[in-house]
Structure formats: structure tokens, C-alpha cells
Motif scaffolding. Structure first.
Motif, PDB file in Angstrom:
ATOM      1  N   GLY A 118       0.804  -1.215   0.000  1.00 24.60           N
ATOM      2  CA  GLY A 118       0.000   0.000   0.000  1.00 24.60           C
ATOM      3  C   GLY A 118       0.835   1.262   0.000  1.00 24.60           C
ATOM      4  N   TYR A 119       2.095   1.138   0.433  1.00 24.08           N
ATOM      5  CA  TYR A 119       2.996   2.294   0.438  1.00 24.08           C
ATOM      6  C   TYR A 119       3.794   2.404  -0.856  1.00 24.08           C
ATOM      7  N   PHE A 142       2.669  12.902  -7.215  1.00 23.02           N
ATOM      8  CA  PHE A 142       2.438  12.386  -5.861  1.00 23.02           C
ATOM      9  C   PHE A 142       3.203  13.261  -4.873  1.00 23.02           C
ATOM     10  N   PRO A 143       2.643  14.433  -4.528  1.00 25.27           N
ATOM     11  CA  PRO A 143       3.372  15.390  -3.693  1.00 25.27           C
ATOM     12  C   PRO A 143       3.677  14.914  -2.284  1.00 25.27           C
ATOM     13  N   ILE A 144       2.968  13.893  -1.782  1.00 23.25           N
ATOM     14  CA  ILE A 144       3.232  13.435  -0.413  1.00 23.25           C
ATOM     15  C   ILE A 144       4.093  12.170  -0.390  1.00 23.25           C
ATOM     16  N   LEU A 145       4.803  11.871  -1.469  1.00 19.42           N
ATOM     17  CA  LEU A 145       5.622  10.664  -1.495  1.00 19.42           C
ATOM     18  C   LEU A 145       6.573  10.561  -0.302  1.00 19.42           C
ATOM     19  N   PRO A 146       7.305  11.623   0.087  1.00 21.93           N
ATOM     20  CA  PRO A 146       8.192  11.477   1.255  1.00 21.93           C
ATOM     21  C   PRO A 146       7.448  11.039   2.515  1.00 21.93           C
ATOM     22  N   ASP A 147       6.205  11.500   2.700  1.00 19.86           N
ATOM     23  CA  ASP A 147       5.416  11.063   3.855  1.00 19.86           C
ATOM     24  C   ASP A 147       5.055   9.584   3.757  1.00 19.86           C
ATOM     25  N   VAL A 148       4.822   9.125   2.535  1.00 19.15           N
ATOM     26  CA  VAL A 148       4.329   7.764   2.316  1.00 19.15           C
ATOM     27  C   VAL A 148       5.402   6.712   2.568  1.00 19.15           C
ATOM     28  N   ILE A 149       6.661   7.040   2.315  1.00 18.90           N
ATOM     29  CA  ILE A 149       7.710   6.015   2.380  1.00 18.90           C
ATOM     30  C   ILE A 149       8.426   5.969   3.725  1.00 18.90           C
ATOM     31  N   THR A 150       7.897   6.635   4.743  1.00 21.49           N
ATOM     32  CA  THR A 150       8.574   6.647   6.041  1.00 21.49           C
ATOM     33  C   THR A 150       8.527   5.294   6.756  1.00 21.49           C
ATOM     34  N   LEU A 151       7.679   4.391   6.291  1.00 22.90           N
ATOM     35  CA  LEU A 151       7.618   3.065   6.911  1.00 22.90           C
ATOM     36  C   LEU A 151       8.154   1.960   6.003  1.00 22.90           C
ATOM     37  N   VAL A 152       8.751   2.353   4.891  1.00 22.64           N
ATOM     38  CA  VAL A 152       9.391   1.379   4.004  1.00 22.64           C
ATOM     39  C   VAL A 152      10.859   1.300   4.406  1.00 22.64           C
ATOM     40  N   TYR A 153      11.205   0.250   5.130  1.00 25.16           N
ATOM     41  CA  TYR A 153      12.541   0.123   5.700  1.00 25.16           C
ATOM     42  C   TYR A 153      13.503  -0.532   4.718  1.00 25.16           C
ATOM     43  N   MET A 154      14.761  -0.069   4.773  1.00 25.26           N
ATOM     44  CA  MET A 154      15.785  -0.546   3.848  1.00 25.26           C
ATOM     45  C   MET A 154      16.473  -1.812   4.371  1.00 25.26           C
ATOM     46  N   MET A 155      16.616  -2.784   3.485  1.00 26.04           N
ATOM     47  CA  MET A 155      17.295  -4.033   3.807  1.00 26.04           C
ATOM     48  C   MET A 155      18.538  -4.191   2.938  1.00 26.04           C
ATOM     49  N   SER A 156      19.453  -5.025   3.370  1.00 26.06           N
ATOM     50  CA  SER A 156      20.685  -5.284   2.624  1.00 26.06           C
ATOM     51  C   SER A 156      20.412  -6.282   1.495  1.00 26.06           C
ATOM     52  N   LYS A 157      20.656  -5.847   0.290  1.00 29.02           N
ATOM     53  CA  LYS A 157      20.472  -6.739  -0.867  1.00 29.02           C
ATOM     54  C   LYS A 157      21.377  -7.962  -0.730  1.00 29.02           C
ATOM     55  N   LYS A 158      22.622  -7.732  -0.370  1.00 31.84           N
ATOM     56  CA  LYS A 158      23.596  -8.818  -0.243  1.00 31.84           C
ATOM     57  C   LYS A 158      23.162  -9.816   0.832  1.00 31.84           C
ATOM     58  N   TRP A 159      22.735  -9.320   1.987  1.00 32.91           N
ATOM     59  CA  TRP A 159      22.341 -10.200   3.094  1.00 32.91           C
ATOM     60  C   TRP A 159      21.117 -11.023   2.724  1.00 32.91           C
ATOM     61  N   CYS A 160      20.135 -10.378   2.107  1.00 35.42           N
ATOM     62  CA  CYS A 160      18.915 -11.086   1.728  1.00 35.42           C
ATOM     63  C   CYS A 160      19.203 -12.177   0.710  1.00 35.42           C
ATOM     64  N   GLU A 161      20.066 -11.881  -0.244  1.00 30.95           N
ATOM     65  CA  GLU A 161      20.399 -12.878  -1.257  1.00 30.95           C
ATOM     66  C   GLU A 161      21.176 -14.039  -0.633  1.00 30.95           C
ATOM     67  N   GLU A 162      22.126 -13.743   0.241  1.00 32.84           N
ATOM     68  CA  GLU A 162      22.923 -14.794   0.868  1.00 32.84           C
ATOM     69  C   GLU A 162      22.080 -15.665   1.795  1.00 32.84           C
ATOM     70  N   ASN A 163      21.024 -15.080   2.377  1.00 30.86           N
ATOM     71  CA  ASN A 163      20.198 -15.813   3.340  1.00 30.86           C
ATOM     72  C   ASN A 163      18.867 -16.277   2.756  1.00 30.86           C
TER      73      ASN A 163
END
Length: 522
Positions: A118-119, A142-163
């Protein structure tokens, strides 16, 4: 990963500039369901994992926007936002944070099994310009995009692929992966121990890039579902902070000089939803049709609910009845529409008779008993109210660990849910709760499948409109349609109540998030 306590204490003391490690013992009525930050769009889950993972754009102590893993952002065209990423940031395993992780994380959050779609449903593409610059292109302005992505957390691409955790944990299907039990974020705390539904331990990230206002170096989080046991743990000193405080115990805890209670309004709205899609209601004695498709039935249910008694007896006054799906303080809140229909059991009976159910009917109801304040008791009160108009409610209350997967599969006829707009803007509930569900994430939490073409149209118009007056008028129109059609039955906004030892200072946010980096143990 395990650490030797003596070495950990020395490392933390040196890294954090404190003379001794400060352990904080926190109790909640329920557990975080997973360590995967994309697996469940629930505030308690996101609050906890938000101590380990971070978004590009964060929230400060006043819930205003502040730089997170992006140091700045700007629109380069009506549909393109450019984000400059923070340099010299590492994940907990030492892997550098780069634009590749941002592109990966947004793709993961938008993918199958994610509860965060939904985000991301307005995002057309996330692209890397260089190692520390990304662009996010949206499908429309989408003028409120910065407000919308405050709960989209960043993950490590390398870690996710390795695991083998490239895709999110799917709570609907019970599918788990390494991200369920392990974590590798960039945040101020790192995961040391995870025992689901028993104990989770976080420790301070000594290489954290940002400022930490508090002095907590270790957090021991324990779910305690029983209210009396949770209060007893605080009174005996076994825990330092607990929430929520059972309403009947607020005064007793306040009277204890060694403790204190923090109370305040919450932005969460508690509401009821109804299956309006199936041709035959799934959990009912009515065969061959669905009573909830008839607005007269939905309106009868609404008029049958004695909201003032729920407020005074069930919630002990710690609730504000509402007729809207958003709370005051959410952008787009419309006071003129905040008027509930009168409690009218006789009128409700007449509506049921007009709809062809003069003797009422049976319906199953799903409700959590460890997620919201007095949630199980609220559902019992609703069931008792509906019994007065001839509706027999077969109530099933259960822990949120089994409740959420069930209702998120839409395996329900009648349910209770709470919602805090993560953007603090009315577009969020319009898109997530009221718009017709689609495969992009729109209507992801519209679990009863309410649908109105004009509401869908207005949701898109609200997303792009920059003129505040025009935008608010569109929001009001959408809310009025939804209200007239009884798309959902709003109940109230619950009040926050946290309790803690007198020597602990916390920052209580109206979204009920608890950032451990703001807590000080004196």
C-alpha cells in the motif's frame, strides 16, 4: 549472533560514551510477529523493527519529516523524486549501504507476500543514478511521497540474497525465511536474540551513523498477554516499561510513587469491517446470498451499536467515539462529517426487516484479544448489542498471531481492526482501506472489499492534487460517500497509556511507536 557480555559492555560503553550499559526491560501485550520489516503492516511490528531498520525519510519526535538514510530529496519533475543517500552508513554486518539496497528494498516491499504494498503501489520505478543517488518515479504526480515512504525500511540486498530472504515473509500463508528470525539493518539497535512470543533482545549498534538521545544499550522485550500478569511484572520491578496499561489499573499505578503513567490521544481508529464481496456470506446461516451487500443491513448494524456504553464501561472513558475512519490530527479530517447515527435498536430492527431479515441471522465475527485496548471486550459488547436486534454473533477472539493471517486472507465475514495512517494523511486510509483492492496494493487492507468507483476516482485525484482546499474537498466527498454507504463502521479512537518506573524518561508519540533511542534510564 552471540556476544560475550563483558566484551559487549566494554564496547558499548566506549562507543556510546556511557559509564555503564543501561538495560531496558519492556513488556507488551503482544509480540512482534516477525523480524521481517516488510511482512506485516502493523504499528507494533513496525515500531519494534524500526529500531533495527530505517527508511529513507524518517519521523522526528513531533512526527515531522526528517532525514533518515536519505540526507535530502527534491522533485525534479511532477512524477520524479531524487534522493541523495547518506554516505558512510553500514548494515550491522558491516556491508556498506548503497543505492543498490534502496532499489532492492522497494522492489521487495512491492513484491508478492509483502504487507507494505500500500505504500509502494503509486511507484512506477526506483532507479539508481549512482552509488548514493536514486530516483523514484511515480505513476502520477504524488506530492506526499516522502510522507508515504517513512515506513518502508531498507534491507541489505547482499544479506537477503545470501540468506535466501529475497522475498518477504508472507503472513497470510505462514511462509517463513531467515528474515523472520534474524535481522541486519542500519538502525541504532541490532538483534542479538529472538525467541518468538517469549523474548527478544536488542543491543546498541556501536557503529550507528546517527545521534542517539537516550542511554539505553540493551533492550529485553517480553510479550505478556495477561493484563494482571503484565501489571504485576511492573509492580514487582521485573519490567521497566509496559504498554498498554489496562484501563482498570491506571489509577493504581499512578498512585505508586515508584511508577508513572503517560497518557495521550492516539491517531488510531478502531472500526468494524464486513464482507461485501462474496455472493454467499461465508460464516453465516444465510444461504444463497450475502446480507452485507445490502446497505440497510450495514446501517442496521451501525445503529445497533451503543457506542457511549462501550466508551464508558468497556473503555472506561479512554476512547473518543467517531464517525470517521481518521482521527483529528490526520490531514483531511472533516469535522462536519464526524456525526454518528443515533443508537437506535428499534430502527435497526426495522431496517433488518426491510432487508428481508425480520428475525435477524447468524454471523461469525473475528477479533484479536491482544492487539488493541480491550479489543476482546469491545467485540463482546458489539455482539451483545447485535443480539438485541436478533443477530447472533458467533464470536472468535484469538491472539494476533493467528488472527492477522486469517483476516489478511479475507477469510472472515465480520471483523474488528485498528488503523493509524502511517502518512498522517487521509489519502492513506482512502487508498488502503476504502479503495477497491487491486493487484498493485491498492485496497490491501480493505478486507471486506467495499467498492465504489467514485471513491476510487477521488483517491487518485487526492493523490495528485496540490491545492489544499481542492484536496480537502475531494477527501470530504470520498468520506461522505463511504459514510453514506456504511463501507465500514467506525467505533472510536483509543487513548494511549504507557507505564514505567519513575526513573525512566520516554517520548510518547501519537502513533504509538516507541523508538528506544529516545529512552533514558536515570
Amino acid at each position: 549472533m552471540k556476544f560475550k557480555p563483558t566484551l559487549l559492555a566494554v564496547a558499548l560503553a566506549l562507543a556510546c560514551g556511557v559509564s555503564a550499559a543501561k538495560t531496558l526491560r519492556v513488556a507488551n501485550q503482544g509480540d512482534a510477529q516477525s523480524m521481517d520489516p516488510h511482512s506485516l503492516n502493523e504499528s507494533m511490528q513496525l515500531s519494534f523493527t524500526g529500531n533495527v531498520y530505517e527508511p529513507l525519510v524518517a519521523r522526528d519526535k513531533t512526527l515531522g519529516l526528517t532525514p533518515g538514510l536519505a540526507t535530502s530529496w527534491k522533485q525534479t519533475s511532477p512524477t520524479v523524486w531524487r534522493f541523495e543517500l547518506r554516505r558512510n552508513v553500514s548494515f550491522h554486518d558491516g556491508t556498506p549501504f548503497t543505492a543498490d539496497d534502496v532499489v532492492f528494498s522497494f522492489k521487495r516491499a512491492a513484491g508478492d507476500g509483502s504487507d507494505m504494498r500500500g505504500y509502494t503501489n503509486s511507484i512506477k520505478e526506483v532507479r539508481k543514478l549512482d552509488a548514493h543517488t536514486v530516483e523514484i518515479e511515480t505513476t502520477s504526480p504524488f506530492p506526499i511521497l516522502p510522507d508515504v515512504i517513512t515506513l518502508v525500511y531498507m534491507m541489505s540486498k547482499k544479506w537477503c540474497e545470501e540468506n535466501k530472504a529475497e522475498t518477504p515473509v508472507d503472513r497470510r500463508k505462514g511462509i517463513e525465511n531467515a528474515a523472520s528470525f534474524r535481522a541486519n539493518g542500519t538502525g541504532p539497535f541490532r538483534l542479538r536474540e529472538r525467541q518468538p512470543n517469549q523474548r527478544t533482545v536488542l543491543v546498541r549498534n556501536g557503529n550507528y551513523w546517527g545521534k542517539v538521545d537516550g542511554n539505553v544499550t540493551e533492550v529485553v522485550f517480553t510479550p505478556i498477554g495477561n493484563d494482571a500478569t503484565r501489571v504485576a511484572a511492573l509492580l514487582s520491578g521485573e519490567v521497566d516499561v509496559m504498554e498498554p496499561v489496562p484501563l482498570q489499573d491506571v489509577d493504581r499505578i499512578k498512585a505508586n510513587p515508584a511508577l508513572k503513567v503517560m497518557q495521550g490521544p492516539e491517531l488510531r481508529t478502531i472500526f468494524l469491517g464486513m464482507d461485501q464481496r462474496r455472493d454467499e456470506l461465508q460464516f453465516s446461516n444465510v444461504k444463497g446470498k450475502n446480507p452485507f451487500k445490502d446497505v440497510r443491513v450495514r446501517r442496521a448494524f451501525y445503529q445497533a451499536i451503543d457506542i457511549e456504553t462501550i466508551k464508558t464501561r468497556v473503555m472506561r472513558g479512554a476512547a473518543t467515539p467517531t464517525a470517521l475512519m481518521v482521527a483529528p490530527g490526520i490531514k483531511g479530517f472533516t469535522p462536519d462529517l464526524n456525526k454518528r447515527p443515533a443508537y437506535d435498536p428499534e430502527g435497526a430492527r426495522k431496517l433488518l426487516a426491510e432487508a428481508g431479515y425480520p428475525n435477524g441471522f447468524e454471523v461469525g465475527m473475528n477479533c484479536p484479544n491482544d492487539r488493541y485496548v480491550n479489543d476482546g471486550a469491545i467485540c463482546q459488547a458489539v455482539a451483545a448489542n447485535l443480539a438485541r436486534i436478533g443477530v447472533k454473533v458467533n464470536l472468535q477472539t484469538e491472539t494476533k498471531g493467528t488472527y492477522f493471517p486469517k483476516i489478511l486472507r479475507r477469510d472472515t465475514s465480520f471483523y474488528l481492526l485498528g488503523w493509524t495512517p502511517g502518512t498522517y494523511d487521509s489519502h492513506n486510509p482512502l487508498s488502503a482501506l476504502m479503495a477497491t483492492p487491486n493487484d498493485k496494493g491498492q485496497g490491501q487492507f480493505n478486507l471486506g472489499w467495499y467498492s465504489n468507483a467514485r471513491v476510487d476516482e477521488l483517491t487518485q485525484l487526492v493523490q495528485a492534487e496540490t491545492d489544499p482546499a481542492k484536496r480537502n474537498a475531494m477527501i470530504a466527498e470520498a468520506f461522505k460517500i463511504h459514510q453514506d454507504e456504511v463501507g465500514h463502521i467506525p467505533l472510536h479512537q483509543q487513548a494511549l497509556a504507557w507505564a514505567m518506573k519513575a526513573n525512566i524518561d520516554v517520548v510518547q508519540l501519537a502513533d504509538n511507536f516507541m523508538p528506544f533511542k529516545y529512552i533514558t534510564v536515570k
